[in-house]
Design a protein around this motif. Structure first.
Motif, short mmCIF file in Angstrom:
data_model
loop_
_atom_site.label_atom_id
_atom_site.label_comp_id
_atom_site.label_asym_id
_atom_site.label_seq_id
_atom_site.Cartn_x
_atom_site.Cartn_y
_atom_site.Cartn_z
N PHE A 1 0.84 -1.20 0.00
CA PHE A 1 0.00 0.00 0.00
C PHE A 1 0.88 1.26 0.00
O PHE A 1 0.59 2.24 -0.70
CB PHE A 1 -0.92 0.01 1.22
N THR B 1 1.15 4.17 -2.90
CA THR B 1 0.96 5.59 -2.59
C THR B 1 2.12 6.42 -3.08
O THR B 1 1.94 7.49 -3.68
CB THR B 1 0.80 5.79 -1.07
N TRP C 1 2.14 9.60 -5.60
CA TRP C 1 2.72 10.89 -5.23
C TRP C 1 3.81 11.32 -6.21
O TRP C 1 3.99 12.51 -6.46
CB TRP C 1 3.30 10.81 -3.83
N GLU D 1 -4.16 12.14 -6.39
CA GLU D 1 -3.40 12.89 -5.38
C GLU D 1 -4.26 13.29 -4.21
O GLU D 1 -3.84 13.22 -3.05
CB GLU D 1 -2.78 14.13 -6.02
N ALA E 1 -4.74 8.29 -3.11
CA ALA E 1 -3.45 8.22 -2.40
C ALA E 1 -3.65 8.35 -0.89
O ALA E 1 -2.99 7.65 -0.10
CB ALA E 1 -2.51 9.30 -2.92
N LEU F 1 -5.02 4.99 0.39
CA LEU F 1 -3.99 3.95 0.36
C LEU F 1 -2.98 4.13 1.49
O LEU F 1 -2.56 3.16 2.12
CB LEU F 1 -3.26 3.97 -0.99
N TRP F 2 -2.59 5.39 1.73
CA TRP F 2 -1.63 5.64 2.81
C TRP F 2 -2.24 5.33 4.17
O TRP F 2 -1.55 4.81 5.06
CB TRP F 2 -1.14 7.08 2.74
N SER G 1 9.87 9.02 -3.20
CA SER G 1 8.96 9.80 -4.05
C SER G 1 9.62 10.97 -4.77
O SER G 1 9.46 11.10 -6.00
CB SER G 1 7.77 10.29 -3.22
#
Length: 302
Positions: free
Chosen positions: A10, A14, A18, A225, A229, A232-233, A253
């Motif tokens: 995950f 993410t 990003w 974004e 994301a 998921l984070w 990232s």
């Protein structure tokens, strides 16, 4: 598959998302004004977050908040997405992506400094050292390597990029007292902000048909974004047995982002960008490493 492996997957997903958003920002801003980009992205995010809540059978939570929390949603929405993304997009509109993106990553350091007066946290020597390293990197990037002359490539753009970090850090400090479900809270922030953004857009730039590539990029920004994301984070953090390992993924990232910026936008990545970015990431890593060590020591003692 263990929870930690799921958390890492995950987290990696993410980080990948990003890493693409700086490129998406610039693609959209080729034809859209910052507020037009924000309007499309915010509307897309509202739809995506609503879909996620329905899929998770949590849609009913949207209607179960207290009146004060709905007012909170409106006020928080004025900060994020309204103010934060307007300032951030304005920065990307003025600066090359390779400059705006690393500067925005210093928000974690700003959060540490603001936590001292507003949350009562203590400022450690490592925080000061990390700040010196990070902002030395900012100067390298903003001057494109002309450090001794302090000749900034775009002072307004740099100020906007750094100003966005102040807004974002302030938002997260306010969010520490937020008792709403995270996804519900984000959905309502964006929902209540949408009419405000539409009004600002209508008065300033107007609402008209735009080239489809720019619209597609703006939809991507909102869907991924601002929406997916975040979810998921959240999953990564919930699944993680060792959160520091997952958190360290964020350092991938900015470097991966430069790859997309080079390949898709065609920006020639300057040596000063690499040097400055390494300094910024090194400062953030130094700070986070110290925090992780303290957490592990406390866990061991307990």
């Amino acid at each position: 598959m263990t929870n930690q492996k799921q958390a890492m997957l995950f987290g990696l997903a993410t980080v990948l998302l990003w890493s693409t958003v700086a490129t998406a920002f610039k693609l959209a801003l080729r034809d859209l004004a910052p507020v037009q980009l924000l309007l499309i992205a915010c509307a897309s995010s509202v739809l995506v977050l609503a879909g996620i809540l329905v899929f998770q059978n949590r849609w009913h939570l949207v209607f179960e908040l207290r009146k004060r929390q709905y007012l909170q949603s409106f006020l928080m929405g004025l900060i994020n997405p309204c103010l934060y993304y307007l300032v951030l997009f304005a920065a990307f509109d003025r600066l090359p992506a390779q400059e705006a993106q690393p500067l925005n990553y210093t928000w974690a350091l700003v959060l540490t400094y603001l936590s001292v007066p507003f949350l009562g946290h203590k400022l450690r020597r490592v925080d000061i050292l990390a700040g010196l390293v990070c902002y030395a990197g900012v100067v390298v990037i903003a001057t494109r390597g002309a450090v001794t002359s302090l000749s900034f490539s775009d002072p307004v753009g740099v100020s906007l990029a750094l100003g966005s970090t102040l807004i974002w850090a302030s938002y997260w400090i306010l969010a520490t007292r937020d008792q709403r479900d995270p996804v519900v809270g984000l959905f309502l922030n964006f929902l209540f902000a949408l009419p405000v953004i539409a009004l600002i857009c209508g008065v300033s730039e107007g609402v008209q048909l735009q080239p489809w590539p720019a619209v597609a990029a703006a939809v991507y920004v909102g869907a991924f974004e601002m929406g997916i994301a975040f979810v998921l984070w959240s999953f990564a953090m919930k699944k993680a047995e060792n959160t520091s390992k997952v958190s360290n993924l964020i350092f991938i990232s900015p470097f991966l982002s430069l790859v997309f910026i080079y390949l898709i936008l065609g920006e020639q990545i300057l040596t000063s960008t690499y040097v400055g970015l390494v300094m910024i990431v090194a400062g953030l890593w130094l700070q986070q490493r110290k925090v992780s060590a303290q957490k592990q020591r406390l866990a061991h003692e307990s």
